[in-house]
Design an enzyme around this catalytic site. Structure first.
Site, short mmCIF file in Angstrom:
data_model
loop_
_atom_site.label_atom_id
_atom_site.label_comp_id
_atom_site.label_asym_id
_atom_site.label_seq_id
_atom_site.Cartn_x
_atom_site.Cartn_y
_atom_site.Cartn_z
N GLU A 63 44.97 33.29 10.22
CA GLU A 63 45.71 32.03 10.14
C GLU A 63 47.03 32.02 10.91
O GLU A 63 48.03 31.51 10.43
CB GLU A 63 45.97 31.68 8.67
CG GLU A 63 44.66 31.48 7.89
CD GLU A 63 44.89 31.04 6.47
OE1 GLU A 63 44.32 30.01 6.07
OE2 GLU A 63 45.63 31.72 5.75
N1 IFG Z 1 43.34 32.15 3.01
C1 IFG Z 1 44.43 33.09 3.30
C2 IFG Z 1 44.98 33.84 2.12
C3 IFG Z 1 45.05 32.99 0.86
C4 IFG Z 1 43.69 32.38 0.59
C5 IFG Z 1 43.66 31.67 -0.75
C6 IFG Z 1 42.73 34.71 3.99
C7 IFG Z 1 42.33 35.83 4.90
C8 IFG Z 1 43.34 31.45 1.72
N2 IFG Z 1 43.91 34.09 4.26
O1 IFG Z 1 42.02 34.42 3.04
O2 IFG Z 1 46.29 34.31 2.42
O3 IFG Z 1 46.05 32.00 0.97
O4 IFG Z 1 42.36 31.33 -1.14
#
Ligand code: IFG
Length: 534
Positions: free
Chosen positions: A344
């Site tokens: 992200e």
């Molecule tokens: N995605 C983000 C996490 C967390 C997650 C919550 C990943 C690799 C959503 N990154 O999962 O930091 O915020 O469900």
């Protein structure tokens, strides 16, 4: 000074009543009738000759052993006086001591009737596997390695009457070993900080279900949790915040080593995650030079958004920072893996992201570790590529990129959010958690095949499974337990048991019979739909 936050007192575990045990026994009988003859042989008559009703499929062990054959004779009665013996050296003694502690039994030198842990280098058991036999003269657990003995001990804990304690281990033979070499559970200690004691309690849960990796998500926008002596501001500043504005906290080197040792004693390898280049606001607030010129002034962040932050990938000082941090964490970590994040980084141009990840992965390897990274880093071919985007939310190009990385040597670690993200709600009624990946019921966490989840993943490219618990909405040990129980045991069986030996129909019965053991540990859990809870 390491600031520890107070976790709420653990709920007192109610004692297991005779009624509970009776209900669990009825469950096993009912299951025996409903599931018919298992592939592991017919139901065996119990000691008084009547069919015991239970079949190998319904003996309440989770994860289900690869092979379990019920015996026809008497079992072995375990009492408070039953001695625990160890044969074959220190690994046997360590397993015997740990399991004796869990069973409130004494270890005793020499050999004889009782429970025996035998380390035998010539045993035909696969890595981490074991053979467990039970009969009138006692219980014998044999393995070629300490992990196998320890895993046999966890099976023994579940063969005793529900809820731990003493009683008869039915006559049987178990020949067991894991499907995947990597069976992990990830805990986000960055969004909310959890103390060493809370992490050790988490490890107890992992150990009961034969997980062998603990992934600690140590850094994120809201907090930095691991002390790096060459970069003291990371914890002096970055360690002081968490989601919701709490006091945060961090692990000193000694704290982290204590977690590693506690996990290692239970044959669990710690995988530390330093998430870069995104999810890095706490690092940037601690060292503002990590921001690019012209970026907005770094400020502490205690909300729960994602994707806005990134270290400045165009500055050489950023890579000196990466090297300082990776060197320190690698030195503190005896395990072979370091996780460098990669998720992200939404404000980075793809070319800048890829160049950064390539250099970061090289730094991790330069410090003697194999590197894990999230699936956005497929093109950079980390040693282990952690799949987290649900297949249905991934474009064909992304899936093709992952399959290409696997064809070129990356192994896949399966954590698809729609199956393995335990911060997702069970259903709309779940008070805690998120729901962006869809609701994850117990059955949905159980009923999938990691080898075939991702279209185009080459055979043999899946190294294992990891359940992830993100903590934006979780701040106490009981919050963690409510989301983990009962779905973590479901993922434990996905990671351990051969696909052909798994079925939701019998798993749900064996899962229900686990509840008294959780109660005896003082753990809370969610009475999720679809499971016939006692
Ligand atoms: N995605 C983000 C996490 C967390 C997650 C919550 C990943 C690799 C959503 N990154 O999962 O930091 O915020 O469900």
């Amino acid at each position: 000074m390491v600031r520890m936050n107070r976790s709420r007192r653990r709920p007192t575990g109610r004692t297991v009543t005779a009624a509970t045990v009776a209900v669990a026994a009825v469950l096993a009988l009912v299951a025996g009738c409903s599931s018919g003859r298992s592939s592991q042989g017919a139901a065996a008559p119990s000691s008084d000759g009547r069919p015991s009703g239970a079949t190998a499929r319904t003996v309440a062990v989770v994860p289900r052993p690869a092979r379990l054959t019920l015996g026809s004779g008497a079992g072995f009665g375990v009492t408070a006086a039953t001695p625990v013996h160890a044969e074959g050296g220190p690994d046997a003694q360590a397993a015997a001591a740990l399991v004796a502690g869990e069973l409130k039994l004494r270890t005793e030198g020499g050999s004889g009737a009782g429970i025996t842990f035998r380390l035998d280098p010539r045993a035909a058991t696969p890595p981490e596997g074991y053979r467990l036999t039970s009969g009138p003269s006692g219980v014998l657990i044999t393995a070629r390695d300490g992990a196998g003995l320890f895993h046999g001990g966890q099976t023994l804990r579940q063969l005793l009457p529900a809820g731990g304690g003493y009683g008869t281990v039915r006559a049987l033979v178990v020949d067991d070993s894991p499907r995947y070499a990597y069976r992990g559970a990830g805990l986000d200690v960055a969004r909310h900080f959890f103390t060493v004691a809370q992490v050790e309690q988490y490890v107890d849960l992992l150990a009961l279900y034969k997980f062998n990796h603990l992934h600690l998500h140590l850094t994120d926008d809201q907090g930095w949790r691991i002390a790096v002596s060459s970069r003291p501001q990371l914890t002096a500043v970055g360690g002081r915040t968490e989601v919701g504005g709490g006091q945060g906290g961090y692990y000193s080197a000694a704290d982290y080593r204590a977690i590693v040792r506690y996990a290692e004693d239970r044959h669990i390898t710690v995988v530390p995650e330093i998430d870069l280049p995104g999810h890095s606001n706490a690092a940037i607030v601690s060292y503002p030079e990590l921001a690019c010129a012209g970026d907005r002034t770094p400020a502490p962040y205690t909300s729960a958004g994602v994707g806005f932050s990134r270290v400045c990938t165009g500055k050489e000082s950023t890579y000196r920072f990466v090297d300082d941090v990776v060197a320190a964490v690698a030195e503190l970590t005896p395990g072979p893996l370091i996780h460098l994040g990669g998720d992200e980084a939404k404000t980075l141009a793809p070319a800048d992201y890829q160049a950064f990840m390539k250099r970061a992965i090289a730094v991790g390897r330069a410090h003697g570790k194999q590197v894990v990274a999230w699936d956005e880093a497929a093109a950079e071919q980390p040693d282990l590529l952690q799949i987290w985007h649900p297949a249905r939310q991934s474009t064909a190009a992304v899936v093709a990129g992952i399959a290409a990385a696997a064809r070129h040597g990356s192994k896949l670690l399966m954590s698809p959010a729609d199956r393995a993200y335990l911060d997702q709600k069970y259903d709309p009624s779940t008070p805690l958690g998120l729901a962006w990946a869809g609701y994850v019921s117990v059955e949905h966490a159980y009923d999938w095949n990691p080898d075939t989840y991702l279209p185009g993943a080459p055979r043999g490219s899946v190294a294992g499974v990891e359940a992830m618990l993100w903590t934006e909405t979780l701040s106490t040990s009981s919050d963690l337990q409510l989301m983990d129980l009962p779905r973590l045991p479901a993922l434990a069986e996905v990671a351990w048991t051969p696909q052909a030996e798994r079925s939701w129909a019998d798993f749900r019965l064996r899962l229900a019979a686990q509840a008294p053991l959780w109660r005896s540990q003082g753990w809370t859990w969610t009475r999720a739909a679809g499971v016939p809870w006692p």
